[in-house]
Scaffold this motif. Structure first.
Motif, mmCIF file in Angstrom:
data_model
loop_
_atom_site.group_PDB
_atom_site.id
_atom_site.type_symbol
_atom_site.label_atom_id
_atom_site.label_comp_id
_atom_site.label_asym_id
_atom_site.label_seq_id
_atom_site.Cartn_x
_atom_site.Cartn_y
_atom_site.Cartn_z
ATOM 1 N N SER A 270 0.837 -1.197 0.000
ATOM 2 C CA SER A 270 0.000 0.000 0.000
ATOM 3 C C SER A 270 0.871 1.245 0.000
ATOM 4 N N ASN B 212 4.240 -1.927 5.588
ATOM 5 C CA ASN B 212 3.884 -2.874 4.516
ATOM 6 C C ASN B 212 4.437 -4.266 4.819
ATOM 7 N N VAL C 253 -4.637 -1.719 -3.760
ATOM 8 C CA VAL C 253 -3.865 -2.921 -3.414
ATOM 9 C C VAL C 253 -4.502 -4.147 -4.085
#
Ligand SMILES: Nc1nc2c(c(=O)[nH]1)N=C([C@H](O)[C@H](O)COP(=O)(O)OP(=O)(O)OP(=O)(O)O)CN2
Ligand code: ZN
Length: 161
Positions: free
Chosen positions: A31, A39, A120
């Protein structure tokens, strides 16, 4: 009864038909709204910088009411009285080719599909992407469900709600 040569049936009678399609793609769960460390923490091995691949299986389900149902309306298509079809699976196959295979098969989802530039590439978001693409190609009310098997164990269902 309204003088028809068939008997109207009380209540809803709905038929569902499904076409299965497999495709291969790679992706990385990452993301842009999170730091590198966040992440890594959230997505773990799926945040591998060089990505990883899946053989996705997608089940596309459309629905149609039995033609004898009393609750006829223009929103929900019917199983055609003459052809016996909710829709011709040959037509559904063509739409799946356009909405799934051409944009996604053998692609890097994050790099090759503009939709995932800032979204995403989870299976949830992939299901929404496929729904949004297919619903534009099909008659109103026909599409019922997108089910994606990312792996044998990871399965997502989206019904456009
Ligand atoms: N809510 C979501 N969580 C996760 C998603 C997702 O799309 N939605 N995706 C992933 C990864 O993409 C990942 O590839 C999943 O693979 P993996 O964990 O290896 O798959 P399995 O659970 O089937 O494998 P086993 O290790 O055999 O259990 C992660 N999370
Ligand atoms: Zn994955």
């Amino acid at each position: 009864m309204g003088g028809n040569d068939y008997h109207e049936t009380e209540g809803e009678r709905v038929g569902f038909i499904t076409r299965v399609q497999s495709f291969s793609a790679c992706h990385r769960l990452h993301s842009k709204s999170l730091s590198e460390e966040e992440n890594r923490k959230i997505f773990g091995k799926c945040n591998n910088p060089n990505g990883h691949g899946h053989n996705y299986k997608v089940e596309v389900t459309v629905r149609g009411k039995d033609y004898r149902t009393l609750f006829r309306d223009s929103v929900h298509p019917q199983i055609d009285r003459v052809t016996g079809m909710v829709m011709n699976l040959t037509d559904l196959k063509k739409h799946i080719e356009e909405a799934i295979m051409i944009p996604l098969d053998h692609k890097n989802l994050d790099e090759d599909v503009p939709y995932f530039a800032d979204v995403v590439s989870t299976t949830e978001n992939l299901a929404v992407y496929i729904w949004d693409s297919l619903v534009k190609l099909l008659p109103p009310g026909l599409l019922y469900e997108i089910k994606i098997y990312e792996t044998e164990k990871n399965i997502v269902v989206y019904r456009g709600e």
